[in-house]
Design a protein around this motif. Structure first.
Motif, mmCIF file in Angstrom:
data_model
loop_
_atom_site.group_PDB
_atom_site.id
_atom_site.type_symbol
_atom_site.label_atom_id
_atom_site.label_comp_id
_atom_site.label_asym_id
_atom_site.label_seq_id
_atom_site.Cartn_x
_atom_site.Cartn_y
_atom_site.Cartn_z
ATOM 1 N N LYS A 287 26.201 33.016 38.360
ATOM 2 C CA LYS A 287 27.300 32.068 38.521
ATOM 3 C C LYS A 287 28.391 32.417 37.524
ATOM 4 O O LYS A 287 28.127 32.596 36.339
ATOM 5 C CB LYS A 287 26.813 30.634 38.289
ATOM 6 C CG LYS A 287 27.899 29.588 38.514
ATOM 7 C CD LYS A 287 27.351 28.183 38.321
ATOM 8 C CE LYS A 287 28.450 27.144 38.549
ATOM 9 N NZ LYS A 287 27.932 25.763 38.359
ATOM 10 N N LEU A 288 29.620 32.516 38.015
ATOM 11 C CA LEU A 288 30.729 32.896 37.142
ATOM 12 C C LEU A 288 31.093 31.747 36.209
ATOM 13 O O LEU A 288 31.263 30.599 36.646
ATOM 14 C CB LEU A 288 31.950 33.286 37.975
ATOM 15 C CG LEU A 288 33.124 33.886 37.189
ATOM 16 C CD1 LEU A 288 32.755 35.267 36.656
ATOM 17 C CD2 LEU A 288 34.372 33.980 38.079
ATOM 18 N N GLU A 289 31.218 32.061 34.922
ATOM 19 C CA GLU A 289 31.598 31.040 33.958
ATOM 20 C C GLU A 289 33.046 30.619 34.195
ATOM 21 O O GLU A 289 33.899 31.421 34.588
ATOM 22 C CB GLU A 289 31.414 31.573 32.542
ATOM 23 C CG GLU A 289 29.950 31.850 32.206
ATOM 24 C CD GLU A 289 29.753 32.474 30.832
ATOM 25 O OE1 GLU A 289 30.758 32.618 30.101
ATOM 26 O OE2 GLU A 289 28.606 32.827 30.507
ATOM 27 N N LYS A 290 33.339 29.350 33.947
ATOM 28 C CA LYS A 290 34.645 28.770 34.260
ATOM 29 C C LYS A 290 35.799 29.503 33.589
ATOM 30 O O LYS A 290 36.887 29.615 34.151
ATOM 31 C CB LYS A 290 34.667 27.294 33.863
ATOM 32 C CG LYS A 290 33.789 26.405 34.737
ATOM 33 C CD LYS A 290 33.921 24.947 34.328
ATOM 34 C CE LYS A 290 33.063 24.061 35.226
ATOM 35 N NZ LYS A 290 33.180 22.620 34.828
ATOM 36 N N GLU A 291 35.581 30.007 32.389
ATOM 37 C CA GLU A 291 36.671 30.655 31.659
ATOM 38 C C GLU A 291 37.177 31.915 32.360
ATOM 39 O O GLU A 291 38.306 32.364 32.124
ATOM 40 C CB GLU A 291 36.233 31.006 30.246
ATOM 41 C CG GLU A 291 35.151 32.069 30.174
ATOM 42 C CD GLU A 291 34.817 32.477 28.742
ATOM 43 O OE1 GLU A 291 35.707 33.041 28.072
ATOM 44 O OE2 GLU A 291 33.685 32.200 28.310
ATOM 45 N N TYR A 292 36.356 32.496 33.249
ATOM 46 C CA TYR A 292 36.756 33.735 33.920
ATOM 47 C C TYR A 292 37.405 33.503 35.286
ATOM 48 O O TYR A 292 38.006 34.429 35.844
ATOM 49 C CB TYR A 292 35.542 34.650 34.088
ATOM 50 C CG TYR A 292 34.946 35.091 32.771
ATOM 51 C CD1 TYR A 292 35.751 35.550 31.739
ATOM 52 C CD2 TYR A 292 33.566 35.024 32.554
ATOM 53 C CE1 TYR A 292 35.202 35.948 30.528
ATOM 54 C CE2 TYR A 292 33.014 35.421 31.348
ATOM 55 C CZ TYR A 292 33.833 35.871 30.336
ATOM 56 O OH TYR A 292 33.293 36.257 29.144
ATOM 57 N N ALA A 293 37.280 32.302 35.833
ATOM 58 C CA ALA A 293 37.885 32.013 37.136
ATOM 59 C C ALA A 293 39.402 32.162 37.041
ATOM 60 O O ALA A 293 40.026 31.713 36.086
ATOM 61 C CB ALA A 293 37.523 30.607 37.581
ATOM 62 N N GLY A 294 39.992 32.831 37.999
ATOM 63 C CA GLY A 294 41.430 33.030 38.010
ATOM 64 C C GLY A 294 41.929 34.181 37.168
ATOM 65 O O GLY A 294 43.130 34.456 37.152
ATOM 66 N N ARG A 295 41.036 34.864 36.493
ATOM 67 C CA ARG A 295 41.465 35.964 35.635
ATOM 68 C C ARG A 295 42.004 37.136 36.450
ATOM 69 O O ARG A 295 42.878 37.871 35.990
ATOM 70 C CB ARG A 295 40.305 36.418 34.741
ATOM 71 C CG ARG A 295 40.668 37.512 33.778
ATOM 72 C CD ARG A 295 39.614 37.722 32.719
ATOM 73 N NE ARG A 295 39.592 36.640 31.743
ATOM 74 C CZ ARG A 295 38.942 36.676 30.575
ATOM 75 N NH1 ARG A 295 38.261 37.756 30.256
ATOM 76 N NH2 ARG A 295 38.970 35.653 29.762
ATOM 77 N N ALA A 296 41.459 37.311 37.641
ATOM 78 C CA ALA A 296 41.914 38.392 38.539
ATOM 79 C C ALA A 296 41.597 37.977 39.967
ATOM 80 O O ALA A 296 40.933 36.971 40.205
ATOM 81 C CB ALA A 296 41.222 39.703 38.183
ATOM 82 N N ASP A 297 42.063 38.768 40.907
ATOM 83 C CA ASP A 297 41.747 38.480 42.304
ATOM 84 C C ASP A 297 40.269 38.697 42.585
ATOM 85 O O ASP A 297 39.669 37.979 43.384
ATOM 86 C CB ASP A 297 42.584 39.369 43.227
ATOM 87 C CG ASP A 297 44.064 39.024 43.144
ATOM 88 O OD1 ASP A 297 44.429 37.891 43.495
ATOM 89 O OD2 ASP A 297 44.844 39.890 42.698
ATOM 90 N N PHE A 298 39.697 39.695 41.912
ATOM 91 C CA PHE A 298 38.270 39.959 42.033
ATOM 92 C C PHE A 298 37.705 40.228 40.646
ATOM 93 O O PHE A 298 38.339 40.898 39.826
ATOM 94 C CB PHE A 298 38.003 41.139 42.970
ATOM 95 C CG PHE A 298 38.432 40.875 44.379
ATOM 96 C CD1 PHE A 298 37.626 40.136 45.232
ATOM 97 C CD2 PHE A 298 39.654 41.335 44.842
ATOM 98 C CE1 PHE A 298 38.038 39.866 46.524
ATOM 99 C CE2 PHE A 298 40.071 41.073 46.133
ATOM 100 C CZ PHE A 298 39.259 40.324 46.977
#
Length: 310
Positions: A287-298
């Motif tokens: 599961k991706l940690e919240k701090e990394y969401a939106g950092r890039a398209d992928f």
């Protein structure tokens, strides 16, 4: 000669027992396959996410990347998964698009040496002797360079010679005006735009806890500006340009005005469609940690205990 009753019974039994044995083997094989698949799922080398933190397949990511004009492959420099996927992505995009490649890892004053290698004029040993190759070139970058060389794909340098970035850190952007015409040809046209309030540059100052000079983000900016300039100088309409760079140079491109290379790219060519890929590390990649969401398209999420290349 006619078969006896006992011989017929033996012949009838053999296919049944052979079938039964075959079924047992098939079931055992299936069990082992499922077991190994389950183990692989529990210990994946990486997991791909989109900007919203939802898992995506490699195939779906590539289909999205195909639609861009410029793709930024943001890497962790010592992460083997970053480098392996760069090669995999480039190979897949090359199947359906005309591609070109640019890289932070080659500085503009080494462009002549790089092109001599790409054309076969010099070998890898000679390239290593006349160009400032990164210490992990052979293991991490050479496979993609050689793929491009073998498939007649343009591969160009985009980065500022490091001595000039160091000069900016020591003396500021204005000091670059004193360079010769040849030296200026290796960097973005002067003067470059510089926005000290961009979050990425502010974060750089914050990481130094008040000990960094104001010229610290300027040194990053001249790298970003130079890479953007040479991406555009080597971009051909209708072609997909793949750029390799440290993830910090292309992360957070979608927030307000964008960051890093993308900020400079958008100033010159806002019409170009760009997509970004970044690499992050987590203890648990399920599961991706919240701090990394939106950092890039992928987002390539790699276990934090993944072996490093240096």
């Amino acid at each position: 000669m006619e078969s006896t009753s006992s011989e017929l019974k033996v012949k009838l039994r053999k296919p049944f027992w052979a079938l039964f044995f075959g079924m047992r083997v098939a079931i055992a094989t299936l069990f082992l396959f499922v077991s190994f698949a389950a183990m692989a799922q529990k210990h994946p080398a990486y997991t791909l996410y989109n900007s919203k933190g939802k898992k995506v397949s490699f195939k779906k990511m590539v289909r999205k990347l195909e639609k861009a004009d410029v793709v930024f492959l943001g890497e962790s420099h010592n992460n083997p998964i970053s480098h392996w996927l760069q090669l995999e992505i480039a190979q897949k995009l090359d199947e359906t698009k005309n591609i070109a490649i640019g890289a932070e890892m080659f500085e503009r004053d080494n462009e002549e040496a790089l092109q001599a290698y790409m054309s076969g004029t010099i070998d890898a040993q000679k390239l290593d002797s006349i160009a400032r190759l990164w210490k992990n070139f052979t293991t991490d970058y050479k496979p993609l360079v050689d793929y491009a060389r073998a498939h007649d794909i343009r591969y160009v340098s985009t980065n500022i010679p490091r001595r000039y970035a160091s000069q900016v850190y020591r003396e500021g952007l204005e000091s670059l005006e004193e360079l010769t015409a040849e030296e200026k040809s290796w960097i973005a046209p002067l003067p470059i735009a510089f926005d000290a309030e961009l979050p990425g540059y502010q974060n750089m100052l914050g990481m130094m806890e008040g000990h960094a000079a104001p010229t610290f983000p300027m040194a990053q900016a001249i790298k970003d500006a130079t890479m953007a300039h040479f991406i555009l100088a080597n971009y051909t309409e209708g072609e997909l340009f793949i750029h390799l760079n440290g993830s910090y140079h292309s992360d957070n491109h979608g927030k307000i005005r964008g960051e890093g290379i993308v900020w400079y790219l958008k100033k010159e060519r806002p019409d170009l469609e760009h997509l970004t890929v970044t690499t992050v590390s987590q203890k648990d990649v399920s599961k991706l940690e919240k701090e990394y969401a939106g950092r890039a398209d992928f987002i390539i999420c790699v276990p934090e205990n993944m072996t490093k290349t240096y």
